[in-house]
Design a protein around this motif. Structure first.
Motif, PDB file in Angstrom:
ATOM      1  N   ILE A 168      -7.147  -8.483   0.173  1.00  0.00           N
ATOM      2  CA  ILE A 168      -7.946  -8.123  -0.998  1.00  0.00           C
ATOM      3  C   ILE A 168      -9.018  -9.192  -1.140  1.00  0.00           C
ATOM      4  CG2 ILE A 168      -7.939  -7.609  -3.466  1.00  0.00           C
ATOM      5  CD1 ILE A 168      -4.920  -7.133  -3.238  1.00  0.00           C
ATOM      6  N   GLU A 227      -3.211  -0.366  -7.546  1.00  0.00           N
ATOM      7  CA  GLU A 227      -4.493  -0.145  -8.201  1.00  0.00           C
ATOM      8  C   GLU A 227      -4.619  -1.028  -9.446  1.00  0.00           C
ATOM      9  OE1 GLU A 227      -7.147   1.689  -7.166  1.00  0.00           O
ATOM     10  OE2 GLU A 227      -5.922   1.659  -5.347  1.00  0.00           O
ATOM     11  N   LEU A 229     -14.737  -5.634  -5.095  1.00  0.00           N
ATOM     12  CA  LEU A 229     -13.538  -5.761  -4.277  1.00  0.00           C
ATOM     13  C   LEU A 229     -13.607  -4.902  -3.021  1.00  0.00           C
ATOM     14  CD1 LEU A 229     -12.282  -7.153  -6.808  1.00  0.00           C
ATOM     15  CD2 LEU A 229     -10.187  -5.869  -6.325  1.00  0.00           C
ATOM     16  N   GLN A 230     -13.010  -5.407  -1.960  1.00  0.00           N
ATOM     17  CA  GLN A 230     -12.727  -4.618  -0.772  1.00  0.00           C
ATOM     18  C   GLN A 230     -11.275  -4.865  -0.393  1.00  0.00           C
ATOM     19  OE1 GLN A 230     -14.893  -3.979   2.725  1.00  0.00           O
ATOM     20  NE2 GLN A 230     -16.906  -4.389   1.831  1.00  0.00           N
ATOM     21  N   THR A 231     -10.569  -3.792  -0.088  1.00  0.00           N
ATOM     22  CA  THR A 231      -9.183  -3.884   0.338  1.00  0.00           C
ATOM     23  C   THR A 231      -9.078  -3.368   1.762  1.00  0.00           C
ATOM     24  OG1 THR A 231      -8.460  -3.482  -1.931  1.00  0.00           O
ATOM     25  CG2 THR A 231      -6.810  -3.263  -0.209  1.00  0.00           C
ATOM     26  N   THR A 249       0.815  -1.222   0.000  1.00  0.00           N
ATOM     27  CA  THR A 249       0.000   0.000   0.000  1.00  0.00           C
ATOM     28  C   THR A 249       0.845   1.267   0.000  1.00  0.00           C
ATOM     29  OG1 THR A 249      -0.133   0.106   2.433  1.00  0.00           O
ATOM     30  CG2 THR A 249      -1.796  -1.213   1.286  1.00  0.00           C
ATOM     31  N   GLY A 278     -12.686 -10.349  -2.839  1.00  0.00           N
ATOM     32  CA  GLY A 278     -13.605 -10.089  -3.932  1.00  0.00           C
ATOM     33  C   GLY A 278     -14.741 -11.094  -3.985  1.00  0.00           C
ATOM     34  N   ARG A 296      -5.678  -4.423  -8.322  1.00  0.00           N
ATOM     35  CA  ARG A 296      -7.103  -4.414  -7.981  1.00  0.00           C
ATOM     36  C   ARG A 296      -7.977  -4.453  -9.236  1.00  0.00           C
ATOM     37  NH1 ARG A 296      -9.483  -2.446  -3.644  1.00  0.00           N
ATOM     38  NH2 ARG A 296     -10.605  -0.912  -4.904  1.00  0.00           N
ATOM     39  N   GLU A 326     -10.695  -7.138 -10.518  1.00  0.00           N
ATOM     40  CA  GLU A 326     -12.070  -6.702 -10.767  1.00  0.00           C
ATOM     41  C   GLU A 326     -12.543  -7.152 -12.149  1.00  0.00           C
ATOM     42  OE1 GLU A 326     -14.727  -2.567 -10.874  1.00  0.00           O
ATOM     43  OE2 GLU A 326     -12.636  -2.528 -10.177  1.00  0.00           O
TER      44      GLU A 326
END
Length: 421
Positions: free
Chosen positions: A197, A132, A176-178, A123, A199, A135, A139
Motif C-alpha cells: 500500500i 477498504e 493511494l495505490q495498492t 486481499t 501513498g 485504505r 487516504e
C-alpha cells in the motif's frame, strides 16, 4: 531523505530503504530478538545499519513529538497474523492489528509518502470491507474514528468523504495505490506474494506506479525446457534433471510466445542458483559464511514437501508452532530433504551475506519468515525515492542537468535550502 521505519523486524524493508537513499530518524520494533539482530549488526559495523536509531518497544508508546513533521517517508510491515492464511483471521478484532497505529503515525508525521507491506491474505474476500477501510483511513488520516463509532460506522463515513471529493487537497489526504506482487517477478529466488500500500501526499501531485516486473516463470520454463540453457549453465547432470512439465505442443507454443517479445523478461531465479556457491552444510568444509550450520531433523510427509531446487523457493513462513508445508526445507538432487540453514534462508530473502542474525535457528527462521525480501524492498523504495526527487525538482523549477545534480545533492537538506539553491 528522512524516513521512519515501523515494525522493522530483522530489517528487510529498512535495508531496502537505506539502499534507496533514505536515512531513518527512528527504527522501531517491539521484538527483542529482532532488535538484537539489528543491534548485533551495528556492533559489527555493518554499514547499512550503522546509524540507525533503534527503539525497542511498541510504536504506540514512542514519543512522536520528538520527530519533525513533513518527512519524506514512513514505512513498515504491520504484523500480518490478523490477515494471514494460517492465522486466526481476526482482522480488526485481533489485538495485533497495527494498521490503526500506523494511520495515527501518518497523521502525526505528515510524511510526503508512506509504504506499508502485508500478506496476500489481506486481499481475501472475507477481509474486503476491512481492507477498504484500511485504505480509506490512510487516504484520510485526519478523519479518525469517533468515540461514538465502531469501525463499520467509521468506514461508512470515510466512504462518504471519498465519494464527495471535498477533502482532497484541503486536509491531509493521500493518493493511494495498492499492488499485489510476487517477489519472484523482481529477481527474488522465492515465490512470495505480498501487498504493498503506497501513498503520496495529495499536494505533491505525483504519478507513481509500481516498478515493472523484471523476471517471469515463462522465461524460466523457456530456459529450462525449450533451450535447455538453464541445465548447462548450472551444470546439472541429465540424471538429476526433472521430467519436463511441458508437452511438445506446449514447448512450441511457449517458444512462439517468447519470440514475439522483443526484450524477454529474465528467468525466475531458482533455489539452485541462489545457493550455488555455498558449501553443503553437512560436509565439514571450511568456509566463511556466517549462520551457515546444518539443522538436523527434516522430514517430508503429505502436505510438507519442501522447495524443489529448480524453482524459486516456497514462501518462507514464520509459524508459531512449526512451519506448515515444509517451506523451511529443500529437496536435494537425490530426492532427500534437509532444512535450509539460516544463511540459505537469508539468501532466499536476499539479505546480504555479511548480515548476521541473532538467536537460535527456530527464532531466526521466524525473523526471516516475517521479513520483506531486501531486493524487492530496494526496488519499491527506489521507485518512491525517484518520485519524491522528481516532485522536488518540479516544485523548485530545476530543469537543466546541472540543476538536477545540484538538487539531488541537496535532497537531505530542509526545503528552505532548496529554495535558495
Amino acid at each position: 531523505m528522512r524516513a521512519v521505519e515501523l515494525f522493522a523486524g530483522a530489517g528487510g524493508l529498512a535495508l531496502g530503504a537505506s539502499l534507496a537513499g533514505f536515512e531513518p530518524l527512528a527504527v522501531l520494533e517491539w521484538d527483542r530478538w529482532a532488535c538484537d539482530t539489528l543491534r548485533e549488526n551495528q556492533k559489527r559495523g555493518y554499514p547499512l545499519v550503522s546509524g540507525w536509531p533503534i527503539h525497542e518497544g511498541d510504536v504506540r508508546d514512542y514519543d512522536w513529538k520528538a520527530l519533525p513533521t513533513d518527512i519524506e517517508l514512513v514505512s513498515g510491515g504491520p504484523p500480518c497474523q490478523p490477515f494471514s492464511m494460517g492465522g486466526k483471521h481476526g482482522a480488526y478484532n485481533d489485538r495485533r492489528d497495527m494498521f490503526p497505529a500506523s494511520v495515527d503515525i501518518v497523521r502525526r508525521l505528515r510524511p510526503k509518502a508512506f509504504i506499508f507491506e502485508n500478506v496476500k491474505g489481506l486481499t481475501r474476500s472475507a477481509f474486503h470491507n476491512y481492507f477498504e477501510y484500511i485504505r480509506l483511513q490512510l487516504e484520510f488520516p485526519e478523519s479518525p474514528i469517533r468515540k461514538s463509532e465502531d469501525w463499520h460506522g467509521h468506514y461508512v463515513r470515510l466512504q462518504a468523504e471519498h465519494s464527495s471529493g471535498k477533502q482532497h487537497g484541503k486536509a491531509l489526504t493521500y493518493r493511494l495505490q495498492t499492488n499485489l506482487v510476487n517477489a519472484a517477478d523482481y529477481g527474488v529466488p522465492q515465490r512470495r506474494e505480498r501487498v504493498f500500500i503506497v501513498g503520496f501526499r495529495y499536494d505533491l501531485e505525483t504519478t507513481w506506479s509500481m516498478p515493472e516486473q523484471t523476471h517471469s516463470h515463462s522465461a524460466l520454463l523457456h530456459d529450462q525446457w525449450v533451450t535447455g540453457d538453464y541445465w548447462e549453465r548450472n551444470k546439472v547432470a541429465k540424471k538429476h534433471r526433472p521430467v519436463s512439465p511441458l508437452s511438445a505442443t506446449a514447448n512450441q507454443t511457449l517458444t512462439r510466445q517468447l519470440s514475439l517479445i522483443e526484450e524477454p523478461l529474465k528467468p525466475w531465479k531458482t533455489v539452485r542458483e541462489a545457493l550455488s556457491d555455498m558449501p553443503h552444510p553437512e560436509k565439514r568444509v571450511k568456509h566463511s559464511f556466517i549462520n551457515h550450520t546444518h539443522q538436523p531433523g527434516a522430514k517430508a510427509y503429505p502436505g510438507h514437501t519442501g522447495s524443489p531446487l529448480d524453482l524459486p523457493a516456497k514462501t518462507l513462513k514464520a509459524g508459531g508452532h512449526g512451519v506448515p508445508g515444509g517451506e523451511n526445507m529443500m529437496v536435494n538432487d537425490d530426492g532427500s530433504y534437509r532444512y535450509f540453514t539460516i544463511r540459505e534462508s537469508a539468501r532466499l530473502q536476499t539479505f546480504p551475506d555479511g548480515y548476521r542474525f541473532h538467536g537460535a535457528w527456530g527464532e531466526v527462521m521466524r525473523q526471516l519468515g516475517n521479513a520483506v525480501p531486501v531486493e524487492l524492498a530496494r526496488q519499491v523504495m527506489s521507485s518512491v525515492a525517484i518520485q519524491l526527487v522528481e516532485t522536488q525538482l518540479r516544485k523548485h523549477g530545476f530543469k537543466t542537468t546541472a540543476d538536477v545534480a545540484k538538487a539531488i545533492a541537496q535532497m537531505n537538506r530542509p526545503a528552505a535550502v532548496l529554495k535558495r539553491a
